[in-house]
Scaffold this motif. Structure first.
Motif, PDB file in Angstrom:
ATOM      1  N   ILE A   1      49.594  85.136 -38.578  1.00 16.20           N
ATOM      2  CA  ILE A   1      48.220  85.637 -38.766  1.00 16.20           C
ATOM      3  C   ILE A   1      48.002  86.874 -37.902  1.00 16.20           C
ATOM      4  O   ILE A   1      47.491  87.905 -38.374  1.00 16.20           O
TER       5      ILE A   1
ATOM      6  N   LEU B   1      44.975  86.985 -46.640  1.00 14.03           N
ATOM      7  CA  LEU B   1      45.625  86.545 -45.410  1.00 14.03           C
ATOM      8  C   LEU B   1      46.110  85.102 -45.554  1.00 14.03           C
ATOM      9  O   LEU B   1      47.248  84.781 -45.191  1.00 14.03           O
TER      10      LEU B   1
ATOM     11  N   CYS C   1      42.651  79.016 -42.832  1.00 15.90           N
ATOM     12  CA  CYS C   1      42.981  80.336 -42.301  1.00 15.90           C
ATOM     13  C   CYS C   1      41.792  80.916 -41.528  1.00 15.90           C
ATOM     14  O   CYS C   1      41.950  81.418 -40.414  1.00 15.90           O
TER      15      CYS C   1
END
Length: 152
Positions: A9, A24, A35
């Motif tokens: 990340i 993402l 996330c």
């Protein structure tokens, strides 16, 4: 300690801070909700300090990049503090680092051209309290310029 997913990340966000959470999440193999929660935790724990845009110095008329070694006349806490306060107020200064070695500070600055640099040096940097001498290095070619940290 960061796990593999958190490191991925951070790497993705370093490369593109404007990436959508959905994209993402896809890149790191998480659900969007999971996330988003990880990104929030990375921000809260101080791993992510903020988000910025990288601007083109040539289009903004600050193409000349210079590094300046600064030697102070005394190395006392009051002189350090005065220099620190002064240099933080100069917009042309991009970075300033206290270093160990043959000089006290290394300053990174951007200006329009050499005439603008002479003005900056004489009217700003040399006017700071405690500055005894400077040595300037004008950059002829930027071989590598990144703000991305290595994530292992």
């Amino acid at each position: 300690m960061l796990d593999k997913i958190s490191k991925r990340i951070l790497a993705e966000l370093q490369n593109d801070g404007r990436i959508s959470n959905v994209e993402l999440a896809t890149r790191v193999n998480l659900s969007p909700a999971a996330c988003l929660e990880r990104v929030r935790k990375l921000q809260e724990s101080g791993y992510i300090l903020g988000y910025t845009a990288q601007l083109n110095p040539h289009l903004l008329d600050v193409a000349l990049l210079v590094f300046i070694e600064v030697v102070l006349d005394r190395t006392t806490p009051d002189v350090f503090d005065a220099f620190r306060r002064g240099v933080q107020a100069i917009p042309e200064v991009l970075e300033c680092h206290m270093v160990a070695g043959g000089f006290d500070y290394l300053v990174k600055a951007r200006v329009k051209d050499m005439n603008a640099y002479r003005d900056f040096l004489g009217k700003s940097l040399l006017q700071l309290s405690g500055v005894r001498e400077t040595h300037t290095y004008a950059v002829m070619e930027e071989v590598k310029n990144t703000s991305c940290l290595p994530i292992k």
